[in-house]
Write an enzyme that holds these catalytic residues in place. Structure first.
Site, PDB file in Angstrom:
ATOM      1  N   ASP A   1       0.659  -1.303   0.062  1.00 11.87           N
ATOM      2  CA  ASP A   1       0.141   0.001   0.129  1.00 11.87           C
ATOM      3  C   ASP A   1       0.796   1.243   0.137  1.00 11.87           C
ATOM      4  OD1 ASP A   1      -1.966   2.032   0.614  1.00 11.87           O
ATOM      5  OD2 ASP A   1      -3.123   0.747   1.807  1.00 11.87           O
TER       6      ASP A   1
ATOM      7  N   ASP B  27       4.248   0.341  -8.245  1.00 13.72           N
ATOM      8  CA  ASP B  27       3.871   1.370  -9.382  1.00 13.72           C
ATOM      9  C   ASP B  27       3.524   2.559  -9.048  1.00 13.72           C
ATOM     10  OD1 ASP B  27       1.524   0.709  -8.162  1.00 13.72           O
ATOM     11  OD2 ASP B  27       0.309   0.136  -9.919  1.00 13.72           O
TER      12      ASP B  27
ATOM     13  N   THR C 264       1.348  -9.860 -12.134  1.00 16.63           N
ATOM     14  CA  THR C 264       0.054  -9.861 -11.693  1.00 16.63           C
ATOM     15  C   THR C 264      -1.002  -9.364 -12.051  1.00 16.63           C
ATOM     16  OG1 THR C 264       0.475  -8.124 -10.171  1.00 16.63           O
ATOM     17  CG2 THR C 264       1.595 -10.157  -9.179  1.00 16.63           C
TER      18      THR C 264
END
Length: 227
Positions: free
Chosen positions: A129, A165, A199
């Site tokens: 996160d 990302d 993923t």
């Protein structure tokens, strides 16, 4: 003092398949709050294999794929989201992967209390996160104290591999890791390793034109941080 959580407690419905996986497989392949007290390759797998800890394995498909491609090492997935734990167990059984265990526990507590110093071959932290709001930055998993703890549990030569990302978090990671006792294996960010599976989350990010950043840092011999 109350510990600051680095994750959102999340709830999710369990399918029949997932409930069955939890009921049957978690007692066999899970690490509970009390057993085993010492968490290492020998206690988890009955033989002294190098141990890889993945912090935040999500739904587990990528973790199962990595473990299947790396049978000479043991994998331990730390994940507090129950549907993710259940899915990992179900997918591992379907693929016949036996070098994988799961800990539905807080990874930092696991590192502090259960994993011995100098014992991990690698730690993977993929797409944690980012806690993008400035007031929440203290909740980020990559913090100097947390990195110091991870470094103390890595064996000499052990690797910390992170990916995100979120560009601002990538810069934060690079700065924090570069200031630690770990050594960058590359000049800045790492090229995307072939062994890290794609993923669904990552592919969605790429479709949305979000860049992905990998960081690979190694512990050198004689380098022991906080125990």
């Amino acid at each position: 003092m109350v510990a600051i959580r680095t994750y959102h407690p999340r709830r999710g419905r369990l399918s029949g398949r997932h409930r069955d996986a939890l009921d049957r497989l978690l007692p066999v392949y899970g690490v509970s709050e009390t057993s085993p007290v010492r968490v290492d390759g020998a206690t988890l797998f009955g033989r002294d294999v190098p141990l890889v800890l993945e912090i935040g394995s999500g739904m587990g498909e990528a973790t199962v794929e990595m473990a299947a491609a790396d049978p000479d090492r043991g994998y331990l997935a730390a994940e507090i989201h129950t549907p993710g734990v259940a899915n990992l167990l179900a997918v591992a059984e379907e693929r016949g992967v036996t070098n994988l265990r799961v800990a539905p526990l807080d990874a930092l507590e696991l590192l502090r209390e259960r994993i011995p110093p100098d014992s991990l071959a690698a730690v993977h932290i993929f797409f944690p996160d980012p806690w993008p709001k400035a007031r929440h930055h203290k909740r980020r998993l990559i913090q100097p104290a947390h990195v110091s703890l991870v470094a103390s549990r890595l064996a000499p030569g052990g690797v910390l591999h992170c990916a995100t990302d979120w560009p601002e978090y990538a810069s934060w990671m690079l700065e924090t890791l570069s200031a630690s006792a770990l050594v960058n294996c590359f000049d800045g960010y790492a090229p995307r390793p072939e062994h890290r599976p794609w993923t669904k989350f990552e592919l969605r990010g790429i479709e949305a034109a979000r860049p992905v950043f990998d960081l690979v840092f190694r512990k050198v011999a004689g380098n022991n941080e906080s125990r």
